[in-house]
Design an enzyme around this catalytic site. Structure first.
Site, mmCIF file in Angstrom:
data_model
loop_
_atom_site.group_PDB
_atom_site.id
_atom_site.type_symbol
_atom_site.label_atom_id
_atom_site.label_comp_id
_atom_site.label_asym_id
_atom_site.label_seq_id
_atom_site.Cartn_x
_atom_site.Cartn_y
_atom_site.Cartn_z
ATOM 1 N N ASP A 52 0.809 -1.218 0.000
ATOM 2 C CA ASP A 52 0.000 0.000 0.000
ATOM 3 C C ASP A 52 0.844 1.271 0.000
ATOM 4 O O ASP A 52 1.999 1.282 0.451
ATOM 5 C CB ASP A 52 -0.890 0.033 1.248
ATOM 6 N N HIS A 197 3.487 -2.357 3.288
ATOM 7 C CA HIS A 197 3.572 -1.013 2.731
ATOM 8 C C HIS A 197 4.896 -0.812 1.998
ATOM 9 O O HIS A 197 5.955 -1.180 2.513
ATOM 10 C CB HIS A 197 3.463 0.041 3.834
#
Length: 231
Positions: A52, A197
């Site tokens: 992400d 992430h």
């Protein structure tokens, strides 16, 4: 017309003599649904990697090198603001065969927005992605913070399958590469979609943990696949 097309595109004559197209069940089944996917494709020890908040050089570029080295495909959930800043990295992600996901324009809490605002947000983000990679398919949408609100139905209407996760490794406050690798070992389950992430800050520890854990899990019989296409 072939028999296949005849089955897929059935037409019925109405009382006025016009033709009304009826979608086949097969075509309807292939459309995105509002159901949030959190399961990897396949059976047994399968596992999906999703990242992400990028694109975020240099970490996204380093992650791409790691995934290429280990022959793993992943899903990259892109924030519109970051796409605007780094379209070249988006092109690199797509060129290397990874799957794209719309992760909103500004990483806002979409549960606080109206349906009209959500739709505008997702459409703008997809437009930015397609400006960088016009040929690429945006397969998924993921809501920031998992705050979905009314976004699943809107995403499905826009052609994107809502993408959730079974676990995250809480790498937004980097605790060290070894800790992140151990969290993956402790939390992995068959069929899990994992949230990590590559953006939102320094994600070099996440990149190093992924590099460390892929060969280890593969040696234990785990297979890396993409998430299910539909909920």
């Amino acid at each position: 017309m072939s028999r296949f097309l005849f089955r897929c595109l059935v037409a019925a004559v109405t009382a006025t003599g016009t033709l009304t197209a009826i979608s086949s069940p097969a075509l309807a089944h292939d459309r995105p649904t509002p159901a949030i996917v959190d399961t990897a494709r396949g059976h047994g020890n399968v596992f999906s990697l999703t990242f992400d908040d990028g694109p975020n050089p240099p970490d996204t570029l380093d992650l791409l090198k790691v995934l290429r080295k280990h022959h793993v495909k992943a899903v990259f959930c892109l924030v519109g603001d970051q796409v605007r800043l780094h379209p070249d990295v988006v092109r690199k992600i797509a060129a290397e065969g990874h799957t794209l996901c719309n992760h909103s324009l500004h990483h806002d809490d979409l549960s606080l927005l109206t349906p009209e605002q959500i739709r505008a947000d997702l459409q703008t983000t997809s437009r930015l992605i397609h400006q960088a990679v016009p040929w690429a398919h945006i397969a998924y949408f993921r809501a920031p913070y998992g705050a979905w609100g009314q976004s699943p139905q809107i995403a499905a209407d826009l052609g994107m399958q809502p993408l959730g996760w079974r676990f995250d490794i809480e790498d937004w406050v980097p605790p060290g590469t070894d800790v992140l690798a151990q969290r993956i070992r402790d939390r992995i389950t068959p069929g899990a979609v994992a949230l990590m992430h590559d953006g939102g800050g320094d994600r070099s520890q996440t990149v190093a943990a992924v590099d460390q854990i892929i060969p280890e899990l593969r040696a234990q019989g785990w297979r890396f696949t993409l998430p299910l296409r539909r909920g």
